[in-house]
Design an enzyme around this catalytic site. Structure first.
Site, PDB file in Angstrom:
ATOM      1  N   ARG A  85     -10.565   7.758  30.649  1.00 51.10           N
ATOM      2  CA  ARG A  85     -11.145   6.955  29.575  1.00 51.10           C
ATOM      3  C   ARG A  85     -12.615   7.300  29.375  1.00 51.10           C
ATOM      4  O   ARG A  85     -13.100   7.413  28.239  1.00 51.10           O
ATOM      5  CB  ARG A  85     -10.998   5.465  29.891  1.00 51.10           C
ATOM      6  CG  ARG A  85     -11.562   4.568  28.794  1.00 51.10           C
ATOM      7  CD  ARG A  85     -11.346   3.096  29.087  1.00 51.10           C
ATOM      8  NE  ARG A  85     -12.154   2.616  30.194  1.00 51.10           N
ATOM      9  CZ  ARG A  85     -12.199   1.342  30.584  1.00 51.10           C
ATOM     10  NH1 ARG A  85     -11.471   0.443  29.957  1.00 51.10           N
ATOM     11  NH2 ARG A  85     -12.941   0.968  31.599  1.00 51.10           N
ATOM     12  N   PHE A 119     -16.583   4.471  34.350  1.00 51.78           N
ATOM     13  CA  PHE A 119     -17.543   4.902  33.326  1.00 51.78           C
ATOM     14  C   PHE A 119     -18.325   3.722  32.760  1.00 51.78           C
ATOM     15  O   PHE A 119     -19.555   3.770  32.649  1.00 51.78           O
ATOM     16  CB  PHE A 119     -16.790   5.627  32.215  1.00 51.78           C
ATOM     17  CG  PHE A 119     -17.628   6.002  31.031  1.00 51.78           C
ATOM     18  CD1 PHE A 119     -18.288   7.205  30.996  1.00 51.78           C
ATOM     19  CD2 PHE A 119     -17.728   5.144  29.935  1.00 51.78           C
ATOM     20  CE1 PHE A 119     -19.059   7.559  29.883  1.00 51.78           C
ATOM     21  CE2 PHE A 119     -18.484   5.473  28.835  1.00 51.78           C
ATOM     22  CZ  PHE A 119     -19.158   6.700  28.805  1.00 51.78           C
ATOM     23  N   ASP A 120     -17.628   2.654  32.410  1.00 53.75           N
ATOM     24  CA  ASP A 120     -18.282   1.468  31.820  1.00 53.75           C
ATOM     25  C   ASP A 120     -19.330   0.892  32.757  1.00 53.75           C
ATOM     26  O   ASP A 120     -20.464   0.613  32.366  1.00 53.75           O
ATOM     27  CB  ASP A 120     -17.256   0.361  31.543  1.00 53.75           C
ATOM     28  CG  ASP A 120     -16.099   0.796  30.698  1.00 53.75           C
ATOM     29  OD1 ASP A 120     -15.498   1.839  31.016  1.00 53.75           O
ATOM     30  OD2 ASP A 120     -15.783   0.088  29.744  1.00 53.75           O
ATOM     31  N   THR A 121     -18.925   0.698  34.016  1.00 60.67           N
ATOM     32  CA  THR A 121     -19.821   0.084  34.985  1.00 60.67           C
ATOM     33  C   THR A 121     -21.060   0.940  35.196  1.00 60.67           C
ATOM     34  O   THR A 121     -22.191   0.433  35.221  1.00 60.67           O
ATOM     35  CB  THR A 121     -19.097  -0.121  36.327  1.00 60.67           C
ATOM     36  OG1 THR A 121     -17.945  -0.943  36.124  1.00 60.67           O
ATOM     37  CG2 THR A 121     -20.013  -0.776  37.340  1.00 60.67           C
ATOM     38  N   TYR A 129     -15.902   0.540  21.555  1.00 60.82           N
ATOM     39  CA  TYR A 129     -14.542   0.897  21.953  1.00 60.82           C
ATOM     40  C   TYR A 129     -13.793  -0.368  22.324  1.00 60.82           C
ATOM     41  O   TYR A 129     -14.384  -1.383  22.703  1.00 60.82           O
ATOM     42  CB  TYR A 129     -14.541   1.909  23.098  1.00 60.82           C
ATOM     43  CG  TYR A 129     -14.430   1.318  24.484  1.00 60.82           C
ATOM     44  CD1 TYR A 129     -13.175   1.094  25.067  1.00 60.82           C
ATOM     45  CD2 TYR A 129     -15.560   1.013  25.219  1.00 60.82           C
ATOM     46  CE1 TYR A 129     -13.073   0.565  26.344  1.00 60.82           C
ATOM     47  CE2 TYR A 129     -15.463   0.490  26.484  1.00 60.82           C
ATOM     48  CZ  TYR A 129     -14.219   0.272  27.051  1.00 60.82           C
ATOM     49  OH  TYR A 129     -14.125  -0.273  28.309  1.00 60.82           O
TER      50      TYR A 129
END
Length: 425
Positions: free
Chosen positions: A95, A205-207, A113
């Site tokens: 992702r 990735f988000d974190t 997103y």
């Protein structure tokens, strides 16, 4: 972890010039892997919602992560049939990889997103991106853990989510409430600076993006969301949790050793009021003295409380040393951040070491005062001990401020100028 990144210069945040270039203001990415069943209803519902409620031009990008089912065919057909929908194919899973690829190539000033299952109510989309369009914030996230959120999900996922966010708060000092909600947005100019620093290509990735943004001093806006768990989710909880913990360790280690150029990333925005010289607001020595006194008063109360607590189980010298040590560490950290405006982890250990030297001087003053009191009175009362310690601490406080200002946290501008002059000689 990338350390050779050039931060560059970012303009001050302002309301985006919507419609000026004629392109989309918002690009919503839907990352998918083998989602042939859910993709079409998701995209059609999202497109209809944006067309009905979003006041600016938009684009929906389906980012296909190496799907092996009919997902690429469905995505290509949707791109032909629905205006504003496009399809991007990636030959590798992840992702984070999908978001990095699409966001890096997008021309929209606001990038977002969401997960294909649309667990998050779409009514939160406009509140999510509005602060980025207006120039108020740099990133925005949906939060399922806000008190105003309404969430329906099983106990296992609830426990995992809250446990993970507790780990982030305790290990990385994160202040945002929900790292894993698949509902986020970022300004493109910010993404251009942050994305090269983000190493993870999967679920972490988000974190990683949020932690770096927060440590850089960027503003993260949180939106409470209505969220319903997808019982058919294909996320592997154990494997994802393991990868996330590895990511926490990697990022924490990089931050601890100062391997990331985050110190001045917020500065190019030029819109942090703490960085301005504002008339009528104490600055320089006066401002530092006010801050130091406030922190000193609170530290003294903290110290006295600790002393009284430790004194119940040990002698006055040991209780004084222990209470002074604990309060000194807290005092140095508070003055570093609040009084002298030093941000980030750079030289934090050195500052604490210098603070402990100042602590040793304070210990000598207070211990000497207690020794003198003991010589004068073999059995002084507790109130007398406290009174002597208050007087000794006042003297130590004056000396501590002078040492902090001149040695531990010298004025950075003056120091930099001095170093520059030395280099030209």
């Amino acid at each position: 972890m990338r350390t050779d990144i050039s931060v560059g210069t970012l303009p001050a945040r302002e309301h985006l010039p919507v419609g000026a270039a004629g392109g989309p203001v918002l690009d919503v990415v839907v990352p998918v892997h083998n989602e042939e069943r859910d993709l079409e209803p998701c995209v059609r519902r999202l497109s209809e919602h944006l067309a009905r409620t979003f006041p600016y031009a938009f684009r929906i990008t389906v980012a296909d992560n190496a799907s092996t089912d009919r997902t690429p065919e469905v995505a290509a057909r949707l791109a032909r049939e629905i205006e504003g929908v496009r399809h991007v194919r990636l030959e590798a899973k992840g992702r984070g990889r999908a978001l990095r690829t699409v966001w890096s190539a997008s021309d929209a000033p606001v990038l977002a997103y969401m997960d294909v299952d649309l667990s998050t109510d779409l009514n939160a989309l406009l509140p999510l991106v509005a602060p980025l369009i207006s120039g108020h914030s740099d990133l925005a996230i949906g939060s399922r853990l806000s008190r105003a959120s309404r969430v329906v999900r099983g106990p296992k996922r609830e426990f995992v989510s809250r446990a993970y966010n507790l780990i982030l708060k305790s290990s990385l000092a994160a202040r945002f409430s929900d790292a894993q909600c698949g509902f986020k947005a970022i300004r493109r100019d910010v993404a251009e600076r942050l994305l090269p620093m983000v190493e993870d290509t999967g679920w972490f990735f988000d974190t990683e993006l949020l932690v770096l943004a927060e440590r850089a001093g960027l503003r993260i806006h949180e939106v409470p969301v209505d969220w319903v768990d997808d019982p058919d989710s294909t996320v592997h909880i154990v494997r994802t949790a393991t990868d996330d913990l590895k990511g926490v360790w990697r990022v924490g280690r990089a931050l601890a050793v100062g391997a990331l150029p985050l110190d001045r990333l917020a500065r190019p925005f030029g819109d942090d009021p703490r960085d301005r010289a504002i008339s009528g607001v104490p600055g320089g020595l006066a401002r530092q003295l006010v801050g130091f006194c406030v922190i000193g008063a609170l530290s003294t109360l903290f110290y006295l409380g600790l002393y009284s607590l430790f004194r119940t189980g040990t002698g006055p010298q040991a209780a004084n040393a222990a209470a002074l040590l604990v309060s000194a560490v807290a005092n140095t950290a508070a003055n570093r951040r609040l009084t002298f405006g030093v941000r980030g982890r750079d030289r934090a250990m050195r500052h604490q070491a210098q603070g402990l030297v100042v602590f040793a001087i304070g210990l000598a003053l207070t211990s000497g005062s207690l020794a003198a009191l003991g010589a004068a009175n073999s059995d002084p009362s507790h109130s007398t001990e406290v009174a002597v310690l208050v007087a000794a601490n006042l003297a130590a406080t004056v000396l501590r401020f002078l040492l902090f200002r001149a040695w531990v946290f010298p004025d950075r501008a003056t120091t930099s100028t001095s170093h520059a002059k030395d280099a030209t000689r």
